[in-house]
Design an enzyme around this catalytic site. Structure first.
Site, short mmCIF file in Angstrom:
data_model
loop_
_atom_site.label_atom_id
_atom_site.label_comp_id
_atom_site.label_asym_id
_atom_site.label_seq_id
_atom_site.Cartn_x
_atom_site.Cartn_y
_atom_site.Cartn_z
N ASP A 123 -15.66 -4.17 -1.80
CA ASP A 123 -15.24 -4.20 -0.18
C ASP A 123 -16.49 -3.89 0.49
OD1 ASP A 123 -12.16 -3.56 -1.02
OD2 ASP A 123 -12.61 -1.65 -0.69
N ASP A 163 0.41 -0.79 -0.40
CA ASP A 163 -0.41 -0.07 -0.12
C ASP A 163 0.69 1.27 0.30
OD1 ASP A 163 -1.97 -1.80 0.72
OD2 ASP A 163 -3.34 -1.31 2.16
#
Length: 244
Positions: free
Chosen positions: A129, A8
């Site tokens: 998500d 990330d």
């Protein structure tokens, strides 16, 4: 099952967010190239890269860094701030193997379906998500700050016949806390939608979690914090999945 070690990126640094919160950042250093190289040296074939800067502000997408990461020889799956066909084409031209589409996959299914048909199902991964609300899984939007009115199954059904081949599902309640992936959810998805390669994301904390995800029918598993915190290594994970 494919292992996707995760990187990330936030302003050029390797970080992890707890449950997607930008005010809950753990910093793992300023050398993402070396992190990717170490993953490759350990046997990883793929890497999962999230451009958090781009996700927060499209004008701050880290395109040059992602292009450099593509030059490591790893196959790159990446997303964060992808909002247009031009964004997709820029990433594919940089050497990205698969482009991740997040909120737009929920809010603009017609446009994303067109991208799937235009670029091919192997070049796009949907990132769905979800949070369980009232017994149903509902997709989250805008960096998990909003919830969609529709359900996960409604979204998947909207892509029937579009060539969708890859999707990752993150159970938000388990992301970044090493509590174990939602095995029951992945088992149901693999059973109900067998033509899609499902990637388990969120909560992976051990080699047993990887084994369980594979047994549930997941085609891939994304893991970040467990690697950075030393719960297991990329090499151990690959050996585990090979021998399972």
């Amino acid at each position: 099952m494919i292992l996707y070690p995760a990187i990330d990126l936030l302003d050029g640094r390797v970080v992890r967010l707890h449950k997607g919160a930008f005010d809950a950042v753990t910093d793992y250093g300023d050398d993402p190239m070396r992190v990717a190289e170490q993953f490759g040296e350990a046997g990883a074939v793929w890497v999962h890269i999230v451009d958090l800067s781009g996700a927060r502000d499209g004008a701050r997408r880290q395109g040059a860094l992602i292009r450099s990461l593509c030059e490591t020889g790893l196959r790159v799956q990446t997303g964060g701030g992808v909002r247009s066909a031009e964004d997709i084409e820029d990433l594919l031209a940089a050497g990205v193997e698969r482009v991740i589409i997040g909120s737009l996959a929920v809010t603009d299914t017609n446009r994303v379906a067109g991208w799937l048909q235009n670029y091919g199902g192997d070049r796009i991964t949907l990132a769905l998500d979800v949070r369980q609300i009232g017994g149903q899984y509902r997709p989250a939007l805008k960096g998990w700050t909003d919830m969609a009115d529709t359900t996960l199954d409604d979204v998947i059904s909207a892509y029937e016949g579009t060539g969708l081949a890859h999707a990752l599902v993150t159970d938000i309640g388990r992301d970044g806390d090493l509590s174990g992936p939602n095995i029951a959810l992945y088992k149901r998805l693999a059973t109900d939608y067998p033509n899609i390669d499902w990637q388990a994301s969120g909560g992976v904390s051990s080699l047993d979690d990887l084994r369980a995800a594979r047994a549930a029918g997941a085609a891939g598993a994304i893991t970040g914090k467990a690697l950075y915190e030393g719960r297991f290594t990329v090499g151990e994970a690959i050996a585990c999945l090979r021998d399972a």
